[in-house]
Design a protein around this motif. Structure first.
Motif, PDB file in Angstrom:
ATOM      1  N   ASP A 153      40.308   0.205  -2.857  1.00 34.78           N
ATOM      2  CA  ASP A 153      40.281  -1.055  -2.099  1.00 34.78           C
ATOM      3  C   ASP A 153      41.294  -1.053  -0.965  1.00 34.78           C
ATOM      4  N   LYS A 154      42.356  -0.251  -1.095  1.00 33.07           N
ATOM      5  CA  LYS A 154      43.364  -0.161  -0.029  1.00 33.07           C
ATOM      6  C   LYS A 154      42.968   0.814   1.073  1.00 33.07           C
ATOM      7  N   GLY A 155      41.783   1.417   0.926  1.00 34.49           N
ATOM      8  CA  GLY A 155      41.285   2.269   2.004  1.00 34.49           C
ATOM      9  C   GLY A 155      41.422   3.756   1.763  1.00 34.49           C
ATOM     10  N   TYR A 156      42.001   4.145   0.638  1.00 31.96           N
ATOM     11  CA  TYR A 156      42.109   5.575   0.336  1.00 31.96           C
ATOM     12  C   TYR A 156      40.762   6.079  -0.189  1.00 31.96           C
ATOM     13  N   ASP A 157      40.442   7.335   0.099  1.00 32.96           N
ATOM     14  CA  ASP A 157      39.280   7.934  -0.545  1.00 32.96           C
ATOM     15  C   ASP A 157      39.756   9.026  -1.497  1.00 32.96           C
ATOM     16  N   TYR A 158      38.849   9.539  -2.291  1.00 34.78           N
ATOM     17  CA  TYR A 158      39.293  10.476  -3.318  1.00 34.78           C
ATOM     18  C   TYR A 158      39.586  11.871  -2.767  1.00 34.78           C
ATOM     19  N   LYS A 159      39.390  12.066  -1.465  1.00 37.75           N
ATOM     20  CA  LYS A 159      39.803  13.332  -0.867  1.00 37.75           C
ATOM     21  C   LYS A 159      41.317  13.367  -0.691  1.00 37.75           C
ATOM     22  N   SER A 160      41.900  12.208  -0.460  1.00 43.05           N
ATOM     23  CA  SER A 160      43.351  12.150  -0.243  1.00 43.05           C
ATOM     24  C   SER A 160      44.112  11.790  -1.515  1.00 43.05           C
TER      25      SER A 160
END
Length: 738
Positions: A547-554
């Protein structure tokens, strides 16, 4: 009764180097009721074959299947060539392309003279051909030699499959030994396990009773010793073993109680056969002992070469500081100067101490000192790392190409050999290797063999991390021997006033954890919860991160264990629902108990150098093709590894697994923007200082620990890691002091 089709090979559609064939076959006869309609028709077949000739008749044993793309095919498990027995068939066979220069007239003359048993008679006694009118001795020799070779290879492969080897294994064995195959099988079938990588001791041992080999046969016991030594060496990371450990394991496996004196005889024989080395009380596999010796000699050679002093280095470093708007500390300047002056150097330090910064400075100054343009620098410089991700990181930080060590040495996966070796050395003049703590003694030996003595070799790493998966503790032994110039970096850079990751790393390294680990910082959080609520809270936390804008690549989750309620296997299934939930627009396929879905995060489990993907690399499923639309006719998964898209068919699915959460061991050599790591007492047997240290040092910008504080504290103070058997340190010190 085995199901079969009998008929004639027509042609190959595809043939691999290992003998896998897709071809066309005309069916003349079958005992499969469902295939009776195919008699006198041509069908597609698949299987492993040594050779196939259009003039021969074959029995193919196997089963018919319906391929989703190519329709009906016959899968061949075994095959048998039918020798012609009637006059017409023998004439046709002897006048075929298999016997160049023997025409139909001469073939008829041979059959007229020798009759319907001509082929068997020739094989039994070549001199019977002397009875054939007008047949020259040269042509008689040709017929006998071709027929003998033709019959031998086929009969050998048939015998191997009858023993219990698969057709693929049988071809591998025959290609290794050719006409010597049956002699080796009959004299010592266990030789296969030591000579052929794809044939294991366990496979051979299971088939040995068919050759009436006794359970205490000396060949079996000696092969078991090598098998056990290999298992123990690679299981524990030891370079040598103690006799008692070997004896106990062999007795346990063989269920025997062999006399100690008899074991000494076996060990001595194995040493004479150059399979092991007994070095006082240390028992080595010969290749490990040789690797140790080679490393010592190469290090000795490099350290004793004349230094290349340059009085302009300080001024050049000062100039570089201005260009890059950076100020190197005293230790960093020392590392840069020594790297350019010495022939071999170690640079070691924890996270945030500037190792990457130094690598970049060394490459820039080397280019300047040697007046090289970009292409010239690339020709002389090799930036290497043990993993693909670590290699990519070096390339990103230096803006120069980098490579895995396996790729640099041109590893051939089929032969398990390096093309760059002692007889074909690399042209590089400067080698910089990062993440050296991950390199085992065998790989380092292979690398050194491929380098000239004029090389500059710079080893960079943090030996407080986990040791290599393979044998040895290379970086630790090299540093502690004090025979190689070593620069220890200790100044912390990667932090601001409210950061904590690098401070925590150094506290863990020193075994002195402060109470601050419970406090939230700009780059660090510890979320305390019970073990039973970790899964629920972890899923909630990951949703907040998304929800904070991170994706699972990072974002990367790390854990020490695969099994259990907070183990990697179960957590990966649950985290898939959070990071990549089921969607009608995403294709998915099931393999065993795993569902692979488009956009899933994927972890590579084995080296695949031909595809430029390596153990520990992380990618995402770009798209999935179902068998009814793919060229192979099988389900296919396409995984994107940072722009390198690799295809996996169903047989390759065991080479990948979900990577939403991975083991700390697999994360070594990688860095991630955000690291989330559960800790709980259920992990207790795996929680120790080096493991935790390695895990938290993977985080670049944010570290979140979740779970039981008591488990974390215990892991920091638990320094009881397994101490590997290694004599590299001792031998280095002896070599340099005598």
């Amino acid at each position: 009764m085995k199901t079969y089709i009998k008929g004639n090979f027509r042609r190959s559609i595809f043939r691999s180097e290992k003998g896998y064939v897709i071809g066309l076959f005309k069916v003349r006869e079958t005992n499969i009721e469902a295939l009776k309609d195919y008699i006198n028709k041509t069908i597609t077949f698949t299987g492993f074959f040594h050779e196939l000739n259009e003039d021969d008749t074959y029995f193919f044993y196997g089963e018919g299947i319906t391929h989703p793309r190519y329709g009906f095919q016959f899968q061949v498990a075994e095959y048998e060539r039918v020798k012609p027995t009637d006059r017409e068939g023998i004439v046709e066979f002897l006048s075929s392309d298999l016997f160049p220069g023997i025409g139909e007239r001469l073939a008829k003359s041979i059959v007229d003279t020798l009759g319907d048993t001509a082929l068997d008679d020739i094989l039994k006694d070549r001199s019977c051909l002397n009875l054939v009118p007008k047949l020259t001795s040269k042509k008689a020799d040709k017929i006998f030699n071709i027929l003998s070779k033709y019959e031998e290879s086929h009969q050998t492969i048939v015998h191997l499959t009858d023993l219990g080897f698969t057709m693929k294994d049988s071809l591998t064995i025959y290609n290794e030994y050719k006409h010597m195959t049956m002699d080796i099988i009959n004299n010592n079938i266990y030789k296969l396990a030591s000579d052929i990588a794809d044939i294991s001791f366990l496979k051979v041992d299971a088939l040995a009773p068919k050759l009436n080999i006794a359970v205490n046969d000396h060949r079996r016991v000696k092969a078991a010793i090598i098998y056990v030594m290999t298992q123990l060496t690679y299981q524990n990371g030891d370079t040598f073993l103690e006799k008692a450990a070997i004896v106990n394991s062999v007795d346990q496996y063989l269920k025997l109680n062999i006399d100690s004196d008899q074991y000494d005889i076996y060990f001595n024989e194995l040493e004479e056969e150059n399979k092991i080395k007994i070095d006082h009380e240390a028992y080595y596999l010969i290749e490990i002992w040789q690797a140790e010796e080679n490393i010592i000699n190469k290090v000795y050679t490099l350290t004793n070469k004349e230094l290349q002093k340059n009085n302009d280095l300080s001024a050049l470093i000062e100039s570089l500081e201005k260009i890059n708007n950076i100020a190197y500390n005293i230790k960093q300047k020392e590392a840069i100067i020594k790297a350019l002056e010495n022939n071999i150097l170690i640079i070691t330090g924890g996270p945030g101490t500037g190792k990457t910064t130094i690598i970049k400075a060394i490459t820039e100054l080397y280019q300047k000192l040697n007046k090289l343009d970009y292409d010239g620098l690339v020709r002389e410089l090799a930036l290497l790392a043990p993993t693909g991700r670590a290699s990519k990181r070096m390339s990103e930080s230096t803006m120069l190409p980098s490579s895995t060590i396996h790729r640099f040495l041109k590893w051939n996966k089929d032969t398990n050999e390096f093309m760059i070796n002692e007889t074909n050395k690399a042209a590089s003049k400067l080698i910089i290797i990062d993440e050296v703590s991950m390199i085992d003694i065998s790989l380092f030996d292979s690398l050194l063999k491929g380098l000239t003595n004029d090389i500059k070799l710079i080893l960079v790493g943090d030996y407080n991390q986990l040791p290599s998966v393979g044998p040895g503790q290379l970086l630790k032994d090299l540093i502690e021997s004090q025979v190689i110039n070593t620069v220890h970096l200790d100044h912390l850079y990667r932090q601001d006033e409210d950061s904590y990751i690098t401070t925590l790393a150094h506290e863990i390294k020193d075994g002195e954890l402060s109470d601050n680990f419970r406090e939230t910082k700009s780059d660090y959080t510890f979320l305390e919860c019970s073990a039973v609520s970790i899964r629920k809270n972890l899923k909630r936390l990951c949703q907040q991160i998304i929800d904070k804008g991170y994706d699972y690549k990072s974002v990367q989750l790390l854990a020490p264990m695969y099994k259990g309620e907070n183990g990697i296997d179960l957590l990966n299934k649950e985290l898939q629902d959070v990071f990549n939930p089921k969607d009608d627009n995403k294709r998915e396929i099931t393999s065993g108990d795993v569902i692979f879905r488009e956009n899933d995060k994927i972890l590579q489990l084995v080296n695949m150098p031909d595809d430029n993907v390596y153990n520990g690399d992380i990618g995402t499923i770009k798209y999935i093709k179902f068998g009814n639309t793919s060229k192979s006719g099988k389900n296919e998964i396409f995984v994107d590894f940072d722009g390198n898209v690799v295809k996996y068919t169903s047989k390759d699915f065991i080479k990948i697994k979900h990577g939403f959460i991975i083991s700390i061991h697999k994360s070594q050599g990688s860095e991630f923007e955000v690291v989330v790591m559960p800790v709980c007492n259920a992990y207790r047997r795996m929680l120790y200082r080096k493991l935790i240290y390695t895990g938290i040092t993977r985080a670049k910008k944010k570290l979140i620990l979740i779970g039981e504080a008591s488990a974390f504290i215990e892991s920091v103070y638990n320094n009881n890691e397994y101490i590997r058997n290694s004599k590299l340190l001792e031998k280095l010190m002896y070599k340099f002091n005598n």
